[in-house]
Design a protein around this motif. Structure first.
Motif, mmCIF file in Angstrom:
data_model
loop_
_atom_site.group_PDB
_atom_site.id
_atom_site.type_symbol
_atom_site.label_atom_id
_atom_site.label_comp_id
_atom_site.label_asym_id
_atom_site.label_seq_id
_atom_site.Cartn_x
_atom_site.Cartn_y
_atom_site.Cartn_z
ATOM 1 N N LEU A 111 5.736 6.086 -1.602
ATOM 2 C CA LEU A 111 4.548 5.452 -1.033
ATOM 3 C C LEU A 111 4.108 4.271 -1.887
ATOM 4 C CD1 LEU A 111 2.278 8.338 0.213
ATOM 5 C CD2 LEU A 111 3.269 6.478 1.524
ATOM 6 N N ARG A 112 4.214 4.444 -3.213
ATOM 7 C CA ARG A 112 3.801 3.349 -4.087
ATOM 8 C C ARG A 112 4.761 2.166 -3.944
ATOM 9 N NH1 ARG A 112 3.586 5.878 -9.633
ATOM 10 N NH2 ARG A 112 4.892 7.481 -8.693
ATOM 11 N N TYR A 114 6.411 1.492 -1.295
ATOM 12 C CA TYR A 114 6.086 0.918 0.003
ATOM 13 C C TYR A 114 4.845 0.030 -0.097
ATOM 14 C CZ TYR A 114 4.817 0.501 4.844
ATOM 15 O OH TYR A 114 4.486 -0.009 6.066
ATOM 16 N N ALA A 115 3.873 0.494 -0.893
ATOM 17 C CA ALA A 115 2.668 -0.318 -1.096
ATOM 18 C C ALA A 115 3.031 -1.645 -1.764
ATOM 19 C CB ALA A 115 1.655 0.448 -1.934
ATOM 20 N N TRP A 116 3.994 -1.611 -2.693
ATOM 21 C CA TRP A 116 4.425 -2.864 -3.313
ATOM 22 C C TRP A 116 5.076 -3.790 -2.298
ATOM 23 C CZ3 TRP A 116 2.607 -5.096 -7.299
ATOM 24 C CH2 TRP A 116 2.092 -4.344 -8.344
ATOM 25 N N ILE A 119 2.409 -5.464 -0.652
ATOM 26 C CA ILE A 119 1.736 -6.463 -1.494
ATOM 27 C C ILE A 119 2.586 -7.726 -1.636
ATOM 28 C CG2 ILE A 119 0.945 -6.969 -3.839
ATOM 29 C CD1 ILE A 119 0.262 -3.955 -4.064
ATOM 30 N N GLU A 123 4.834 -11.536 4.368
ATOM 31 C CA GLU A 123 3.579 -11.484 5.114
ATOM 32 C C GLU A 123 2.631 -10.504 4.463
ATOM 33 O OE1 GLU A 123 4.691 -10.581 9.136
ATOM 34 O OE2 GLU A 123 5.036 -12.706 9.526
ATOM 35 N N HIS A 128 -1.003 -13.635 1.546
ATOM 36 C CA HIS A 128 -2.260 -13.877 2.258
ATOM 37 C C HIS A 128 -3.332 -14.377 1.298
ATOM 38 C CE1 HIS A 128 -1.315 -12.734 6.265
ATOM 39 N NE2 HIS A 128 -0.875 -11.542 5.916
ATOM 40 N N TYR A 155 6.079 -0.626 -13.265
ATOM 41 C CA TYR A 155 4.966 0.076 -12.648
ATOM 42 C C TYR A 155 5.190 1.584 -12.643
ATOM 43 C CZ TYR A 155 1.680 1.730 -9.250
ATOM 44 O OH TYR A 155 0.700 2.434 -8.651
ATOM 45 N N LEU B 22 -3.643 -0.970 -7.962
ATOM 46 C CA LEU B 22 -3.527 -1.957 -6.890
ATOM 47 C C LEU B 22 -2.802 -1.392 -5.652
ATOM 48 C CD1 LEU B 22 -4.091 -4.907 -6.106
ATOM 49 C CD2 LEU B 22 -1.864 -5.493 -7.045
ATOM 50 N N PRO B 23 -1.597 -0.778 -5.834
ATOM 51 C CA PRO B 23 -0.919 -0.238 -4.658
ATOM 52 C C PRO B 23 -1.722 0.858 -3.970
ATOM 53 C CG PRO B 23 0.562 -0.304 -6.523
ATOM 54 C CD PRO B 23 -0.793 -0.614 -7.050
ATOM 55 N N LEU B 24 -2.418 1.692 -4.755
ATOM 56 C CA LEU B 24 -3.215 2.752 -4.138
ATOM 57 C C LEU B 24 -4.342 2.150 -3.314
ATOM 58 C CD1 LEU B 24 -3.534 5.500 -6.873
ATOM 59 C CD2 LEU B 24 -1.562 4.720 -5.604
ATOM 60 N N VAL B 26 -4.289 -0.717 -1.908
ATOM 61 C CA VAL B 26 -3.695 -1.291 -0.697
ATOM 62 C C VAL B 26 -3.433 -0.192 0.333
ATOM 63 C CG1 VAL B 26 -1.613 -2.373 0.203
ATOM 64 C CG2 VAL B 26 -2.732 -3.310 -1.807
ATOM 65 N N LEU B 27 -2.899 0.952 -0.120
ATOM 66 C CA LEU B 27 -2.664 2.069 0.799
ATOM 67 C C LEU B 27 -3.964 2.484 1.475
ATOM 68 C CD1 LEU B 27 -0.247 4.498 -1.097
ATOM 69 C CD2 LEU B 27 0.261 3.059 0.863
ATOM 70 N N TYR B 30 -5.184 -0.126 4.035
ATOM 71 C CA TYR B 30 -4.448 -0.109 5.297
ATOM 72 C C TYR B 30 -4.684 1.171 6.080
ATOM 73 C CZ TYR B 30 -2.042 -4.389 4.007
ATOM 74 O OH TYR B 30 -1.761 -5.688 3.681
ATOM 75 N N PHE B 38 0.458 -5.492 8.493
ATOM 76 C CA PHE B 38 -0.068 -5.710 7.153
ATOM 77 C C PHE B 38 -1.307 -6.612 7.167
ATOM 78 C CE2 PHE B 38 4.274 -4.913 4.957
ATOM 79 C CZ PHE B 38 3.999 -3.552 4.951
ATOM 80 N N LYS B 39 -1.630 -7.160 8.347
ATOM 81 C CA LYS B 39 -2.838 -7.982 8.417
ATOM 82 C C LYS B 39 -4.029 -7.083 8.708
ATOM 83 C CE LYS B 39 -0.895 -12.381 9.852
ATOM 84 N NZ LYS B 39 0.163 -12.462 10.860
ATOM 85 N N VAL B 254 6.343 2.195 7.665
ATOM 86 C CA VAL B 254 5.651 3.471 7.549
ATOM 87 C C VAL B 254 4.435 3.474 8.452
ATOM 88 C CG1 VAL B 254 4.387 4.949 5.961
ATOM 89 C CG2 VAL B 254 6.470 3.823 5.213
ATOM 90 N N ILE B 258 0.521 7.852 7.471
ATOM 91 C CA ILE B 258 0.992 8.206 6.137
ATOM 92 C C ILE B 258 0.050 7.632 5.078
ATOM 93 C CG2 ILE B 258 2.872 7.860 4.493
ATOM 94 C CD1 ILE B 258 3.644 9.861 6.483
ATOM 95 N N ASN B 259 -0.488 6.427 5.344
ATOM 96 C CA ASN B 259 -1.486 5.869 4.432
ATOM 97 C C ASN B 259 -2.692 6.787 4.350
ATOM 98 O OD1 ASN B 259 0.195 3.695 4.201
ATOM 99 N ND2 ASN B 259 -0.930 2.436 5.673
ATOM 100 N N SER B 262 -1.922 9.729 2.299
ATOM 101 C CA SER B 262 -1.886 9.486 0.862
ATOM 102 C C SER B 262 -3.292 9.469 0.272
ATOM 103 C CB SER B 262 -1.137 8.191 0.558
ATOM 104 O OG SER B 262 -1.853 7.110 1.051
#
Lengths: 283, 285, 350
Positions: A111-112, A114-116, A119, A123, A128, A155, B22-24, B26-27, B30, B38-39, B254, B258-259, B262
């Motif tokens: 999941l992390r 995927y989050a990257w 980011i 797109e 952005h 990371y 940061l990734p958390l 973002v999860l 979203y 992703f927008k 995904v 799932i977001n 999490s």
């Protein structure tokens, strides 16, 4: 009598280690010397074909790239982890601060990653943000290259490094730093010359905790890498899961094991403990 | 400089925390996104509805997703079922792994720390080497072992064996570290006073090593929940763990459920860490 | 003392052994009627699967693979599937390895919905049509974004265009990619001429140098997010995943050089435990209305005249487009001529 109690206590562990670790490793060793079946599987006859495939420029390149990614991301991780663990060790009531480092590690790795992707993607969040801040060019392709693989490894293995470093620095007598400064050392100088040698053991452990898993990494280069950041783990997985070439997969696994063994030997060499640290023997 | 000696390291610490979260973030962001892309196109909690849709009345789901037809709604419920099956598989495997590896690891740690026996040196080496090998080696060697030598059908059982195998060394390490802090002379004293081996185990060793054992259990739980590399090699058909399930979803992007999931896992983690901390403090008293 | 300890240990281990079993059995499904199907991704739409479950009441465990090799690897490791969809060239391998159960065509009421000509083609790798029922014929080609590439050459030369460096993804499959490369060089993808294959290997290495990556899993997301502008892949895997709003901007061409077509079949595996349900599943799929829906969902021209009349969509390519393509044939002991350079020269460094 005591001897027997010791055997009883450790018998399950011994059995498990033999059946599910030693025997499988021996089988991998044997398989690497067998011939590949026509459509996968193995033929029980001696063959050096798998190893001869390893003597090629492209395999050498993959090994080199793997090593480079592992070394680079380990160094970067260490450079971040050292000050972070130092700060943790010097802060009282650091429960919350420690938890902040550990919590992300509990969220599923995929999941992390995927989050990257979300980011760094063309797109994604970062592009952005750059547009929002006034960037007007083509979106930048941050993903699917060597550096994306390195960053995601840094990371991922940061917490693995911070925890052993922290527990080591925590035991360090910070009075020594003041003593060094009283003798004329600068702040940085005292840290480098007095503290670093004292936490050597922790540093070596931390390096191994990041280096070894990165060497065997497979999902991360698969998801955020490209043709020039393919690693040994991908080659192994490809030969097992797709190409059905078990001897070749076994041979590459052996190479990876050997490289790791080299790391372990360096570890024991650097980490030769003084006598007082020896595991206590029962009388 | 002298006034704030840790100014630099403190800054680096907080930057690192930002980097780690940061990734958390973002999860989370979203998971509240009204659209799938992703927008960010507006706040919505509909993905939480669809995450739990297997337990929610169909009319309610239809009300949350007015634009979808019956077939698509059925797919949402199906996906919700698959997600929770994967979650259940993951937790079942994690708890079983934790239990078995803690029992084997605790006994082994006691034996290795305090007893002498013929194959001790050998066992010390053998049980720690896996710690220093990349996980993929464990996965590949177990797969070849299972499918070519044992001819075992790959299933949740083989996944369990794989997980116990890579968790054991960690559990052992954690418990031994705890036992090393403990003064062996207490056991000698107890023995001199005529205590039986069983009493020594239950009245002395287990109580003092309890925090270590618990830490080992939690460690195994974490490693097992997190593992993808070993699982992907030794898994059978139709019983994915959560990481494997998520990996299979990445193909199509995904889904936002799932977001949402999490976010729940993060909350679960925080609660678990806090309660374990308090529990260890409580035992320690 | 030791005896007591042993007892203690026994009970501790008994407990330890029993608990995980309890966990696992609590996860095992009850004894329901089920069928385990192992199929290519993008081959049966979800709603068709749902309909099968609805109509028959049989629980469908559906798992997907991306390459024939991966499928065989999984079958070989001993996972029990009931129905599987191998490519033509893998059917003889699976027959000779003893994985396949003979199919009794009398048990399939819709056996004849597939055109006779395809049974004849299948006869070459499955003599007497004893083990395999043909399912579909298709090929790979180039998917691209129209706004970024308004006038593509209908040729694989686009893969070497430096203007698209790092903006190309190539399917991660041995025979498909070699099939395209061999056709580009004017050879047959079924050739066993080592000189020709070596030329194709060099060509693929040049493609690789210009491409972002070989990919299977993330292909659709890579293309949808415009990380790549060009994908050499099965069109359905990408186009059926695109947002309808974006789909109009995406296009597909078959290279004029031709290529190699795959022919996939349905087989029943000997190891499977649900033979009757396997027949029920295959028979359901062979129903003309179901075939038509499957072919339409993924833009296939299809291999069933009975389904053809029910199809409403426009396929990505027509059956006549495939005329230039050879059907990919099993190479038996010569298979290594392709897999060895692919694994050792192309793939080992990705």
């Amino acid at each position: 009598m005591k001897g027997r109690a010791g055997v009883l206590y450790t018998l399950p562990l011994m059995l498990w280690s033999c059946i599910f670790f030693i025997i499988p490793i021996i089988i991998v060793f044997i398989y690497s010397f067998l011939a590949k079946g026509l459509y996968g599987g193995v033929v029980w006859q001696f063959s050096l074909k798998a190893f001869s495939a390893l003597f090629s420029w492209s395999f050498f390149r993959v090994s080199l790239v793997t090593l480079l990614i592992a070394v680079l991301s380990t160094i970067l991780t260490l450079l971040i982890a050292l000050p972070v663990s130092y700060y943790l060790a010097r802060t009282k009531n650091n429960t919350l601060l420690l938890a902040l480092v550990v919590i992300p590690f509990w969220v599923n790795l995929l999941l992390r990653v995927y989050a990257w992707i979300a980011i760094l993607g063309r797109e994604g969040f970062l592009n952005h943000l750059m547009t929002f801040l006034g960037y007007r060019g083509e979106p930048v392709q941050f993903l699917f290259n060597f550096w994306a693989v390195v960053i995601v490894h840094v990371y991922t293995y940061l917490p693995y490094m911070i925890l052993p470093l922290y527990s080591n620095i925590e035991k360090f007598d910070f009075g020594l730093l003041e003593a060094a400064r009283d003798l004329g050392a600068t702040h940085m100088g005292s840290l480098v010359r007095v503290m670093l040698p004292n936490i050597k053991g922790g540093i070596v452990t931390a390096i191994l905790f990041a280096f070894i898993p990165t060497m065997g990494s497979y999902a991360i280069p698969d998801l955020v890498g490209s043709t020039n950041s393919h690693m040994l783990g991908n080659s192994i997985a490809y030969n097992i899961r797709t190409a059905n070439n078990w001897p070749l997969a076994s041979a590459i696994s052996l190479v990876l094991t050997l490289i790791s063994a080299l790391g372990i030997m360096i570890y024991f060499f650097l980490n030769r403990k003084p006598a007082r640290h020896k595991v206590r023997e029962a009388p | 400089m002298i006034k704030k000696p840790h100014a630099l390291s403190r800054r680096i610490y907080w930057l690192t925390v930002v980097f780690l979260f940061l990734p958390l973030a973002v999860l989370m962001l979203y998971s509240f996104n009204a659209s799938r892309s992703f927008k960010f196109s507006g706040f919505s909690i509909k993905w939480y509805y669809s995450l739990f849709s297997r337990w929610i009345a169909p009319e309610k789901i239809a009300a949350v997703f007015p634009e979808l037809g019956a077939r698509e709604l059925a797919q949402i419920v199906e996906r919700s079922k698959n997600i929770w099956t994967a979650v259940r598989n993951s937790f079942a495997i994690a708890f079983a792994t934790g239990l078995v590896s803690t029992v084997i690891g605790a006994l082994g740690a006691i034996g290795l720390s305090w007893y002498r026996f013929s194959y001790k040196k050998f066992l010390q080496g053998v049980s720690f080497v896996p710690l220093l090998l990349p996980e993929i080696i464990t996965g590949v060697s177990l797969l070849i072992f299972f499918s070519s030598i044992l001819r075992l059908k790959l299933s949740l059982i083989t996944v369990l064996i794989g997980h116990i195998s890579f968790c054991l060394p960690f559990v052992l390490l954690i418990i031994i570290a705890r036992l090393e802090e403990f003064d062996y002379s207490i056991i000698e004293a107890a023995r001199d006073l005529g205590a039986r081996e069983r009493d020594i185990l239950f009245r002395i060793i287990l109580p003092i090593s309890a925090p270590g054992i618990l830490a080992g259990f939690v460690g195994a739980l974490t490693l097992s929940l997190e593992d993808f590399v070993v699982t992907v090699f030794v898994q059978g058909a139709n019983s994915p763990t959560l990481p494997v399930f998520i990996h299979s979803l990445i193909k199509r992007g995904v889904p936002p459920e799932i977001n949402a999931l999490s976010v729940f896992l993060i909350l679960f983690t925080v609660v678990l860490i806090l309660s374990i901390r308090n529990f260890i403090k409580y035992i320690g008293k | 003392m030791i005896i007591k300890e042993t007892k203690l240990k026994k009970s501790v281990f008994g407990l330890a052994a029993a608990l995980p079993l309890l966990f696992l059995t609590s996860c095992a499904p009850e004894n329901v009627s089920e069928v385990n199907v192992f199929n290519w991704s993008y081959y049966i739409p979800e709603d068709v699967r749902a309909q099968f479950v609805q109509e028959t009441g049989i629980k469908l465990n559906y798992e997907e693979f991306d390459t024939n090799e991966a499928m065989l690897a999984k079958v070989r490791t001993g996972v029990n599937y009931d129905v599987c969809f191998p490519g033509a060239e893998f059917v003889p391998v699976m027959i000779s390895d003893g994985f396949l159960e003979e199919i009794d065509s009398a048990k399939l009421s819709n056996y004849n919905s597939i055109d006779e000509s395809f049974y004849q083609k299948a006869d070459s790798f499955d003599p007497g049509n004893r083990y395999a029922v043909p399912y579909n014929v298709g090929t790979i080609g180039v998917v691209y974004w129209k706004d970024e590439i308004p006038n593509p050459p209908h040729s694989l030369s686009i893969l070497l265009d430096p203007a698209y460096k790092n903006r190309i993804a190539i399917m991660d499959d041995t025979r498909e990619v070699y099939g395209a490369a061999m056709a580009y060089l004017g050879f047959s993808g079924n050739s066993t001429n080592t000189g020709q294959i070596a030329q194709a290997t060099r060509l693929i290495l040049r493609w690789k140098a210009n491409a972002l990556k070989f990919e299977t899993n993330q292909m659709a997301t890579l293309f949808a997010s415009k990380e790549v502008l060009i994908a050499l892949n099965f069109p359905e895997n990408i186009l059926s995943e695109l947002d309808p709003a974006l789909a109009d901007n995406a296009a597909f061409f078959l290279p004029r050089e031709g290529g190699l077509a795959y022919m996939d079949c349905m087989v029943i595996l000997k190891n499977g435990k649900n033979k009757e349900n396997a027949y029920a599943f295959i028979d359901f799929i062979l129903r003309p209305d179901i075939l038509a829906r499957i072919y339409d969902a993924f833009g296939f021209p299809g291999i069933s005249s009975q389904a053809k009349v029910l199809q409403t969509g426009t396929p990505y390519y027509t059956a006549s487009d495939l005329e230039m393509h050879n059907i990919r044939m099993p190479l038996y002991e010569n298979n290594y001529l392709y897999t060895t350079p692919w694994e050792e020269e192309i793939k080992i460094g990705n």
